[in-house]
Design a protein around this motif. Sequence first.
Motif, PDB file in Angstrom:
ATOM      1  N   ALA A 255       0.832  -1.198   0.000  1.00  0.00           N
ATOM      2  CA  ALA A 255       0.000   0.000   0.000  1.00  0.00           C
ATOM      3  C   ALA A 255       0.866   1.248   0.000  1.00  0.00           C
ATOM      4  O   ALA A 255       0.632   2.189  -0.772  1.00  0.00           O
TER       5      ALA A 255
ATOM      6  N   GLN B 115       2.758   1.736  -3.359  1.00  0.00           N
ATOM      7  CA  GLN B 115       1.952   2.191  -4.492  1.00  0.00           C
ATOM      8  C   GLN B 115       1.582   3.663  -4.418  1.00  0.00           C
ATOM      9  O   GLN B 115       1.136   4.247  -5.402  1.00  0.00           O
TER      10      GLN B 115
ATOM     11  N   TRP C 198       2.250   0.902 -10.416  1.00  0.00           N
ATOM     12  CA  TRP C 198       1.439  -0.215  -9.926  1.00  0.00           C
ATOM     13  C   TRP C 198       2.255  -1.499  -9.824  1.00  0.00           C
ATOM     14  O   TRP C 198       2.038  -2.325  -8.941  1.00  0.00           O
TER      15      TRP C 198
ATOM     16  N   VAL D 181      -5.729  -5.329  -0.622  1.00  0.00           N
ATOM     17  CA  VAL D 181      -5.450  -3.895  -0.729  1.00  0.00           C
ATOM     18  C   VAL D 181      -6.224  -3.291  -1.899  1.00  0.00           C
ATOM     19  O   VAL D 181      -6.888  -2.258  -1.768  1.00  0.00           O
ATOM     20  N   TRP D 182      -6.150  -3.954  -3.020  1.00  0.00           N
ATOM     21  CA  TRP D 182      -6.824  -3.407  -4.211  1.00  0.00           C
ATOM     22  C   TRP D 182      -8.333  -3.394  -4.029  1.00  0.00           C
ATOM     23  O   TRP D 182      -9.004  -2.447  -4.406  1.00  0.00           O
TER      24      TRP D 182
ATOM     25  N   TYR E 113      -9.398  -0.645  -1.376  1.00  0.00           N
ATOM     26  CA  TYR E 113      -9.249   0.719  -1.893  1.00  0.00           C
ATOM     27  C   TYR E 113     -10.276   0.991  -2.991  1.00  0.00           C
ATOM     28  O   TYR E 113     -10.961   2.025  -2.988  1.00  0.00           O
ATOM     29  N   ALA E 114     -10.412   0.044  -3.915  1.00  0.00           N
ATOM     30  CA  ALA E 114     -11.369   0.224  -5.005  1.00  0.00           C
ATOM     31  C   ALA E 114     -12.791   0.349  -4.468  1.00  0.00           C
ATOM     32  O   ALA E 114     -13.568   1.201  -4.904  1.00  0.00           O
TER      33      ALA E 114
ATOM     34  N   ILE F  42     -13.338   3.743  -2.913  1.00  0.00           N
ATOM     35  CA  ILE F  42     -13.526   4.766  -3.947  1.00  0.00           C
ATOM     36  C   ILE F  42     -14.928   4.656  -4.531  1.00  0.00           C
ATOM     37  O   ILE F  42     -15.638   5.647  -4.712  1.00  0.00           O
TER      38      ILE F  42
ATOM     39  N   GLN G   1     -17.410   6.075  -2.041  1.00  0.00           N
ATOM     40  CA  GLN G   1     -17.259   7.524  -1.832  1.00  0.00           C
ATOM     41  C   GLN G   1     -17.768   8.334  -3.002  1.00  0.00           C
ATOM     42  O   GLN G   1     -18.192   9.474  -2.845  1.00  0.00           O
ATOM     43  N   THR G   2     -17.692   7.775  -4.203  1.00  0.00           N
ATOM     44  CA  THR G   2     -18.015   8.549  -5.396  1.00  0.00           C
ATOM     45  C   THR G   2     -19.362   8.140  -5.980  1.00  0.00           C
ATOM     46  O   THR G   2     -19.658   8.421  -7.131  1.00  0.00           O
TER      47      THR G   2
ATOM     48  N   THR H 127     -17.519   3.963 -11.735  1.00  0.00           N
ATOM     49  CA  THR H 127     -17.545   2.496 -11.728  1.00  0.00           C
ATOM     50  C   THR H 127     -18.651   1.998 -12.657  1.00  0.00           C
ATOM     51  O   THR H 127     -18.459   1.051 -13.420  1.00  0.00           O
TER      52      THR H 127
ATOM     53  N   LEU I  28     -16.428  -5.491 -12.006  1.00  0.00           N
ATOM     54  CA  LEU I  28     -15.273  -4.604 -11.945  1.00  0.00           C
ATOM     55  C   LEU I  28     -14.601  -4.720 -10.573  1.00  0.00           C
ATOM     56  O   LEU I  28     -13.378  -4.722 -10.470  1.00  0.00           O
ATOM     57  N   LEU I  29     -15.435  -4.849  -9.536  1.00  0.00           N
ATOM     58  CA  LEU I  29     -14.899  -4.965  -8.182  1.00  0.00           C
ATOM     59  C   LEU I  29     -14.304  -6.352  -7.942  1.00  0.00           C
ATOM     60  O   LEU I  29     -13.608  -6.562  -6.964  1.00  0.00           O
TER      61      LEU I  29
ATOM     62  N   THR J 134     -10.723  -6.394 -10.534  1.00  0.00           N
ATOM     63  CA  THR J 134      -9.629  -5.543 -10.053  1.00  0.00           C
ATOM     64  C   THR J 134      -8.739  -6.280  -9.047  1.00  0.00           C
ATOM     65  O   THR J 134      -7.533  -6.430  -9.285  1.00  0.00           O
TER      66      THR J 134
ATOM     67  N   GLU K  51      -3.441   4.012  -9.390  1.00  0.00           N
ATOM     68  CA  GLU K  51      -3.125   4.899 -10.508  1.00  0.00           C
ATOM     69  C   GLU K  51      -4.023   4.706 -11.710  1.00  0.00           C
ATOM     70  O   GLU K  51      -3.956   5.470 -12.664  1.00  0.00           O
TER      71      GLU K  51
ATOM     72  N   GLU L 257     -14.692  10.916  -8.962  1.00  0.00           N
ATOM     73  CA  GLU L 257     -14.784  12.125  -8.136  1.00  0.00           C
ATOM     74  C   GLU L 257     -15.997  12.071  -7.221  1.00  0.00           C
ATOM     75  O   GLU L 257     -16.987  11.435  -7.525  1.00  0.00           O
TER      76      GLU L 257
END
Lengths: 116, 811
Positions: free
Chosen positions: A12, A15, A20, A52-53, A56-57, A60, A63-64, A69, A85-86, A89, B38, B45
């Motif tokens: 973590a 990166q 990556w 970790v991926w 974090y994914a 995100i 949150q968004t 996504t 996608l989740l 990844t 990345e 956003e």
Amino acid sequence: MMPFLLLVLLSAVAQLFLPWWSIALVAFGVCFWRSKTGWRAFGIGFSGIAVVWFVYAFLIHLQTDGILTGRMAELFFKTKTPVFLLLITPLLGGLTGGLAGLAGHQTRAVFTTKPE
Amino acid sequence: MKVLKALLSLLISIGVTVALNQPWGAIPALGRLLSPFEGFWQNAETAGYSSEQKISVKGAKEDVTILFDDLHVPHIFANNDYDAYFAQGYATARDRLWQMEFQTHAAAGRISELIGDRAVELDRYNRRLGMAYGAEKSLEGMSNDPVSKSVLEAYTAGINAYIDQLKPADYPIEYKLLGYAPEPWTPIKVAFLLKQMTQTLAAGADDVMMTNVRQQLGPSLTANLFPDYPFKEDPIIPVGTRWDFEPVKLPNPPPNTETDSSVALNWQSHDPGIGSNNWAVGPEKTATGYPILANDPHLTLSLPSIWYQVQLVTPTMNVYGVSLPGAPGVIIGFNKDVAWGVTNVGADVLDFYKIRFRDNRRQEYWHDEKWKPVRRRVETIRVKGKPAVVDTILYTHHGPVVYLPEDKPFRNNIPTGYAARWIAHEVDNGIKTFYLLNRAKTYDDYVTALSYYVAPAQNFVFANAAKDIAISPNGRFPLKWRDQGKFLLDGTKAANDWQGWIPAAQNPRVKNPPRGFVSSANQSSTDPTYPYYINWEFETTDRGMRINQRLTAMQNVTVDSLRHLQNDVYNHQASKFLPVLLPYIQGKDLSDPQKQALKTVRQWNYQQDTASVAGTIFVDWISRLEDGIWADDFPDNANRPLRYPNADRTLQLVTEEPTSRWFDNVQTPNRQETIQEIVTSSFRSAVDSLVKQHGPLGKTWAWADHKGTSVRHLIPGLDAFSALNVQIGGGRGIVNAAGRRAGPSWRMIVQTGPDVRAYGVFPGGQSGNPGSPYYLNMLETWRKGNLYELLYLKSVTEKSPRIQSTLQLTR
């Protein structure tokens, strides 16, 4: 447990600063340092990176409100649901980490005289 | 054995990692793209965040404050003009970096660098058209003006200050998908962006087709079917306006203007979906007693959005409006004193000259009884993954020889062996016009600003709080003899050259006309009394007539009544055609579904709304009717392209010449077809085809579904980043011009007065990032025909609940 936690932490941090593919270096290093068998090494490498991926994914994504996504899921899978996608990844990161972990273990084995 | 195992596992690990780190054909580098650290995840956003951010940047003279409102519009407060444009560059890049770079790459013929040799012919086409040559000329014009130069430098520095801070994880998502990185911005990119606008709006030409038509029909029939002034027209400058100037002497046409077209190809025509509306209503007709101005430019609807709203405040200006990402200043907008807007003129500013070379070495060409030297310009097209392609382009004094006879042209469309004389190759300083308009206070300021403008020629509408309204079809217009450039020109005769310009002060213009409003919708600039020639054909007058009828009828005009007019879906063309066509339909020849369809059309109120079935039938029918009348006389032939007379001439034909020979199908020598037959058969085939497409007549025939308006991402096929099948009425030739791919790209209404109020919307959002809540947030408002109030701040300290975040650029 120790190598797993170390891998999660180190990868973590790495990166945040490195590309990556630094996950492969970290997984290699951790499993070189300590891993019992090839399978365990792969498992640690895979799960350490995948966790970790995924975390974090997923953060995100939450949150968004999943705006991007959803669009990326449509682009890749022609569906609005982010599930694939989740999944893919962490799978991809995990695969990279796992293979590097395995390579770390095998490389270490060359230098250890003790038969396993 | 251990060594072997180790090597093997290393090899696999490295192999997989490397494989995931690079693109495979169209598949991007998946490891990099999917990495949450990345990859695309980083582009996601958060909605509705409020924040205060301080960023230290190099290049600003003093600190700049940018306030972002709830629509993510930046309100830029700077202590000097340089910093305002610097911050505009910075903020625009922050939201639109990929778009601004991609568009300028396209204009510069550099797409091959990004996607490989698929794009070489496209790039070659742009270069042969002289886009790079023209951009260099523009840059020269802007650099010669200290003001424009400084604006350009500030804007460039601001963009680069943003780019310099970026890590690969921060790159806009399109870079990640296509696998490349942003490069530093340069002033010439601004010129490229403006050239691209000129290409969109002023590079259509029918010269080859018209030449073929004239060869087939002869001059008098051609003049009859392709007249220089429409049958029905309501020109932009109202009929009866006096020309208060002494015109300069017109050049004489050469004795013989005939040319052949040795070329089998033709040029892109004007896209009729691209046009615009604007108008200003004078004080005597408005509820407040102050003028109201409205504008909606119609362009190919794309994402990231074409326009970027911005407010720029410095001690010398306080302007709000839309900018083009990649160009400094505000293009359409208002300040506390004035408001302005633009629509396309459609002047003939692109002509083709047949070049006679001395020999195959092509070192010299014949012109004005002399051999003149050909200049060579080498264009190097870099290609991703392949060696660069070097192209040598021949330049005459007319302009670049777009294609030579032996070249295989891109786009099946281009005259070979012809030089293009194009307004975009002139030295110009167009950003000065907007620089001045942004600061304009009076009508005279508007006139001065317009005098700097070259291309693409626009109908500049104007209103101010001092109760003036005005409109001017404005640009640099070549001084031509009548019909010069309607057909291909012989490049050896000096009389065919452009011979100077219409003096800027004599461009058509009208101020405060008696009817109490001014308007434009791309129709003829003036009636035939204007002493100069601008073009023989303009957009059909339907939108213009409808707007003028409504504005004439309206009293106590408000922002809201004009908003309704912008969203008007009355099909004016149908209202002209149907009363003429319907009586010709032979009812006995119709099947039951056709009879039902006819009934629907007969009952139609001409509202081309989302649910309209009659509207769907009419649009399909009218294009079949045109085919029915003209296809036999102007057959589709790739080696000899022809075009039909326009819809206005067709209307005249069916209205006034019902027994005309053109109704007869020349391909059936033993029969004499009549208007009744053509009208009926085209109606029947329209209905049959719609039944085939949508099933029996009913809801499935609804206009919005049939039309399928879409707002598409600039990368072809990227549906996931596009808005498809947007449910909106209107279409081509209708005031609400939302067509299949083109439509109102910005709608704005400004109520001038002591306290200016303005409203606007565009079909997309301020952010170019598909991962942003501001990417498509305005689409629904646009679709419904509503507007947002535009937040016009008087000072940086003004409190507004709509301000969401603050960005400080510090030195």
